[in-house]
Every structure is written in structure tokens, then in C-alpha cells.
Write a protein that holds these residues in place. Structure first.
Motif, mmCIF file in Angstrom:
data_model
loop_
_atom_site.group_PDB
_atom_site.id
_atom_site.type_symbol
_atom_site.label_atom_id
_atom_site.label_comp_id
_atom_site.label_asym_id
_atom_site.label_seq_id
_atom_site.Cartn_x
_atom_site.Cartn_y
_atom_site.Cartn_z
ATOM 1 N N ALA A 1 48.392 20.416 41.973
ATOM 2 C CA ALA A 1 49.083 20.498 43.095
ATOM 3 C C ALA A 1 48.719 22.051 43.795
ATOM 4 C CB ALA A 1 50.634 20.146 43.058
ATOM 5 N N PRO A 2 47.438 22.410 43.922
ATOM 6 C CA PRO A 2 47.271 23.787 44.335
ATOM 7 C C PRO A 2 48.206 24.265 45.516
ATOM 8 C CG PRO A 2 45.439 22.045 44.928
ATOM 9 C CD PRO A 2 46.446 21.321 44.110
ATOM 10 N N GLU A 3 48.625 23.174 46.350
ATOM 11 C CA GLU A 3 49.347 23.725 47.556
ATOM 12 C C GLU A 3 50.513 24.330 47.377
ATOM 13 O OE1 GLU A 3 50.461 19.442 46.651
ATOM 14 O OE2 GLU A 3 48.683 20.753 46.752
ATOM 15 N N LEU A 4 50.958 24.089 45.961
ATOM 16 C CA LEU A 4 52.418 24.668 45.558
ATOM 17 C C LEU A 4 52.167 25.964 45.163
ATOM 18 C CD1 LEU A 4 54.093 21.763 43.491
ATOM 19 C CD2 LEU A 4 54.611 22.656 45.782
ATOM 20 N N GLN A 5 53.000 26.976 45.900
ATOM 21 C CA GLN A 5 52.752 28.486 45.624
ATOM 22 C C GLN A 5 54.168 29.141 45.447
ATOM 23 O OE1 GLN A 5 49.818 30.025 45.082
ATOM 24 N NE2 GLN A 5 48.820 28.206 45.475
ATOM 25 N N LEU A 6 54.078 30.255 44.646
ATOM 26 C CA LEU A 6 55.499 30.760 44.271
ATOM 27 C C LEU A 6 55.325 32.183 45.057
ATOM 28 C CD1 LEU A 6 56.965 30.535 40.659
ATOM 29 C CD2 LEU A 6 57.957 29.827 42.913
ATOM 30 N N SER A 7 56.169 32.563 45.935
ATOM 31 C CA SER A 7 56.072 33.654 46.676
ATOM 32 C C SER A 7 56.493 35.042 46.001
ATOM 33 C CB SER A 7 57.133 33.579 47.883
ATOM 34 O OG SER A 7 58.327 33.620 47.355
ATOM 35 N N SER A 8 56.938 34.750 44.921
ATOM 36 C CA SER A 8 57.581 35.836 43.886
ATOM 37 C C SER A 8 56.178 36.112 42.897
ATOM 38 C CB SER A 8 58.717 35.638 43.097
ATOM 39 O OG SER A 8 58.560 34.211 42.402
ATOM 40 N N LEU A 9 55.288 35.284 43.028
ATOM 41 C CA LEU A 9 53.938 35.627 41.950
ATOM 42 C C LEU A 9 52.816 35.894 43.048
ATOM 43 C CD1 LEU A 9 54.007 32.962 39.237
ATOM 44 C CD2 LEU A 9 54.041 35.247 38.962
ATOM 45 N N PRO A 10 51.952 37.180 42.597
ATOM 46 C CA PRO A 10 50.891 37.377 43.495
ATOM 47 C C PRO A 10 49.727 36.468 43.142
ATOM 48 C CG PRO A 10 51.138 38.912 41.601
ATOM 49 C CD PRO A 10 52.226 38.132 41.506
ATOM 50 N N PRO A 11 49.014 36.092 44.070
ATOM 51 C CA PRO A 11 48.056 35.046 44.063
ATOM 52 C C PRO A 11 46.633 35.758 43.047
ATOM 53 C CG PRO A 11 47.824 35.926 45.978
ATOM 54 C CD PRO A 11 49.142 36.235 45.725
ATOM 55 N N ALA A 12 46.150 34.877 42.258
ATOM 56 C CA ALA A 12 45.185 35.632 41.185
ATOM 57 C C ALA A 12 43.723 35.466 42.347
ATOM 58 C CB ALA A 12 44.905 34.898 40.300
ATOM 59 N N THR A 13 43.659 34.656 43.025
ATOM 60 C CA THR A 13 42.434 34.459 43.960
ATOM 61 C C THR A 13 42.207 35.539 44.969
ATOM 62 O OG1 THR A 13 43.674 33.116 45.606
ATOM 63 C CG2 THR A 13 42.616 31.772 43.740
ATOM 64 N N ALA A 14 40.940 35.970 44.955
ATOM 65 C CA ALA A 14 40.681 36.787 45.944
ATOM 66 C C ALA A 14 38.964 36.812 46.180
ATOM 67 C CB ALA A 14 40.705 38.436 44.857
ATOM 68 N N PHE A 15 38.702 37.373 47.444
ATOM 69 C CA PHE A 15 37.188 37.300 48.134
ATOM 70 C C PHE A 15 36.592 37.960 46.837
ATOM 71 C CE2 PHE A 15 39.390 36.401 52.030
ATOM 72 C CZ PHE A 15 38.673 35.213 52.226
ATOM 73 N N PHE A 16 35.314 37.683 46.574
ATOM 74 C CA PHE A 16 34.696 38.262 45.375
ATOM 75 C C PHE A 16 34.377 39.791 45.788
ATOM 76 C CE2 PHE A 16 30.649 39.605 43.474
ATOM 77 C CZ PHE A 16 30.792 39.284 42.250
ATOM 78 N N LYS A 17 33.825 39.900 47.215
ATOM 79 C CA LYS A 17 33.385 41.278 47.423
ATOM 80 C C LYS A 17 34.320 42.388 47.393
ATOM 81 C CE LYS A 17 30.795 43.504 51.138
ATOM 82 N NZ LYS A 17 30.168 43.049 52.597
ATOM 83 N N THR A 18 35.701 41.893 47.957
ATOM 84 C CA THR A 18 36.927 42.495 47.752
ATOM 85 C C THR A 18 37.198 42.864 46.391
ATOM 86 O OG1 THR A 18 37.707 41.606 49.867
ATOM 87 C CG2 THR A 18 39.375 42.879 48.517
ATOM 88 N N GLY B 1 58.199 25.745 37.071
ATOM 89 C CA GLY B 1 57.423 26.034 35.847
ATOM 90 C C GLY B 1 55.877 25.759 35.842
ATOM 91 N N TYR B 2 55.515 24.729 36.498
ATOM 92 C CA TYR B 2 54.327 24.328 36.755
ATOM 93 C C TYR B 2 53.418 25.339 37.246
ATOM 94 C CZ TYR B 2 50.210 22.478 39.292
ATOM 95 O OH TYR B 2 48.951 22.218 39.926
ATOM 96 N N MET B 3 53.894 25.869 38.533
ATOM 97 C CA MET B 3 53.250 27.076 39.345
ATOM 98 C C MET B 3 53.015 27.984 38.342
ATOM 99 S SD MET B 3 54.798 26.460 43.146
ATOM 100 C CE MET B 3 56.456 26.396 42.510
ATOM 101 N N VAL B 4 54.099 28.680 37.653
ATOM 102 C CA VAL B 4 54.078 29.599 36.604
ATOM 103 C C VAL B 4 53.194 29.654 35.596
ATOM 104 C CG1 VAL B 4 55.496 31.136 34.761
ATOM 105 C CG2 VAL B 4 56.406 30.330 37.065
ATOM 106 N N THR B 5 52.927 28.409 34.805
ATOM 107 C CA THR B 5 51.876 28.094 33.851
ATOM 108 C C THR B 5 50.604 28.239 34.415
ATOM 109 O OG1 THR B 5 52.502 25.981 33.776
ATOM 110 C CG2 THR B 5 53.644 27.359 32.062
ATOM 111 N N ARG B 6 50.445 27.618 35.251
ATOM 112 C CA ARG B 6 49.136 27.253 36.119
ATOM 113 C C ARG B 6 48.707 28.878 36.403
ATOM 114 N NH1 ARG B 6 49.510 25.345 41.895
ATOM 115 N NH2 ARG B 6 50.409 27.464 42.218
ATOM 116 N N GLU B 7 49.632 29.586 37.080
ATOM 117 C CA GLU B 7 49.052 31.047 37.588
ATOM 118 C C GLU B 7 48.861 32.072 36.287
ATOM 119 O OE1 GLU B 7 48.177 31.881 40.445
ATOM 120 O OE2 GLU B 7 48.350 29.760 40.845
ATOM 121 N N TYR B 8 49.539 31.766 35.308
ATOM 122 C CA TYR B 8 49.249 32.406 34.047
ATOM 123 C C TYR B 8 47.944 32.480 33.496
ATOM 124 C CZ TYR B 8 49.486 33.538 28.923
ATOM 125 O OH TYR B 8 49.519 34.014 27.819
ATOM 126 N N GLY B 9 47.355 30.997 33.473
ATOM 127 C CA GLY B 9 46.013 30.981 33.170
ATOM 128 C C GLY B 9 45.223 31.362 34.226
#
Length: 216
Positions: free
Chosen positions: A79-96, A189-197
Motif C-alpha cells: 500500500a504505497p499510497e499510505l504515508q505518515l506525515s511524521s516520517l520524512p520520505p526516503a524517496t528523492a529525485f536522483f539529481k537532487t 506499523g506497516y508504514m514505519v517498518t516499510r519506511e525503515y527499510g
């Protein structure tokens, strides 16, 4: 999978002694005096720990999902659409991402893993309530939090060696809704363990760049 494995009395929730010794070795600071540390030493230590963590992230997420029941334990659940506002996203544009300087790169990682240590504590508390008979899951969550704290320490030492300021600690969780439903807590918990990875994967790439920039 037997989701109640290890429920009997006298179950030892600790990591096996060899694993604990290995982890303590990885988490131990290399030198006592920050002034005498050259950047390659703590950067290499942080990189080794991140690689060690990376080997366990998929198992943590899989184990977590298996204990939550359907739909989480269904084959192929995502469920990639689930996001926690209190966790910064790990994804970023490669150039940035590639253009980040040392301070930006390490500060972003520091803030992310500080948030993850706090969130993993919350998830562990949730699961102690939702799945009290799951010592395997609880032990894996505890180990993940310990490793995240160790990586924080190694990155802080790296920043000190590079003459960079260390971001101040902050409460990333904010107000927690203690009346959250079981399903909401499972989603969290799913979002936290996923973002930890995801953040561990990014940390490996971040530290590999720094390791190449500051060779031993």
C-alpha cells in the motif's frame, strides 16, 4: 507460519549471545576522543552498520505483516499510497539527491533515523498490546530500533569528524492518538517498518558515496 510460536513460559526474548556481541561491536564508537577521529573511520563504521541493517529489513517487514492478519498478511500486500506525515520520505529525485553536500546528506539521514527510533518504539508498544504472544516480532522490532540508534551515533560521529553541526533531537511523533483503532495501529506499523527499510537502503547509498569521497 505459527503466529503464536514461542508463547510458552520462560521464553527468552533476547537476541542470541553471538548476535548481541556482533551488534554491540558494530554499535560501539571507534574512538573516545572526537578530535582524534578522521572522517574515514566513522563513515566506514556507519556504512558497515547500514549494510548489516539492510540484510534484515525485508524480514522485519515480512514478519510484521504476517502477524497482522488479512489484508496485511495476504500474498503481495502493498500500500504505497499510505504515508505518515511524521516520517520524512526516503524517496528523492536522483539529481537532487546526488547534488546534496555532506552536511545536507547526513542531516537528512540523522533526522530520518531519529524519527524512526521514536516510531519503532511506538510500534513496539502497539504490538505488545495487539500481539502479546509474538516474541519473534517484538524482538525484531526492538533490534531494529537498537540498530537505528546505533546508526544515529555513527553518523553523529561522522558529522563531528567532518566539522558539521549535529541536528538537535526533537519529538517527531507529536501528539499520539491513544484511542486509535487496531486497524489504524496496524497501518501505522506497516508504514514505519516499510519506511525503515527504505531509509536503510538510502543510508547505504548515502554512506557509500561518502566512503568513496573519504577513502581510508
Amino acid at each position: 507460519m505459527n503466529r503464536r510460536q514461542g508463547r510458552g513460559h520462560g521464553t527468552d526474548l533476547r537476541l542470541p549471545l553471538p548476535a548481541r556481541l556482533c551488534l554491540l561491536t558494530l554499535l560501539s564508537p571507534p574512538l573516545s576522543s572526537a578530535a582524534s577521529i578522521s572522517p574515514p573511520e566513522p563513515i566506514s563504521q556507519a556504512y558497515r552498520l547500514a549494510l548489516y541493517m539492510q540484510k534484515n529489513t525485508s524480514m522485519l517487514l515480512w514478519t510484521y505483516l504476517q502477524y497482522q492478519g488479512s489484508p496485511f498478511s495476504d500474498p503481495g500486500f502493498s500500500a504505497p499510497e499510505l504515508q505518515l506525515s511524521s516520517l520524512p520520505p526516503a524517496t528523492a529525485f536522483f539529481k537532487t539527491w546526488h547534488a546534496l553536500d555532506d552536511g545536507e546528506r547526513l542531516s537528512l539521514a540523522q533526522r530520518a533515523f531519529l524519527a524512526l527510533t521514536q516510531h519503532l518504539q511506538l510500534v513496539g508498544d502497539d504490538q505488545s498490546d495487539l500481539n502479546p504472544g509474538s516474541p519473534i516480532l517484538l524482538a525484531q522490532l526492538g533490534a531494529a530500533r537498537l540498530r537505528a540508534q546505533g546508526l544515529l551515533g555513527s553518523m553523529a560521529t561522522s558529522m563531528t569528524a567532518l566539522g558539521l553541526p549535529i541536528p538537535p533531537e526533537e519529538d517527531t511523533l507529536g501528539l499520539v492518538a491513544f484511542g486509535a483503532s487496531a486497524f489504524e495501529r496496524k497501518c501505522r506499523g506497516y508504514m514505519v517498518t516499510r519506511e525503515y527499510g527504505h531509509w536503510t537502503d538510502r543510508a547505504v547509498r548515502d554512506l557509500a558515496l561518502l566512503k568513496a569521497k573519504y577513502p581510508a
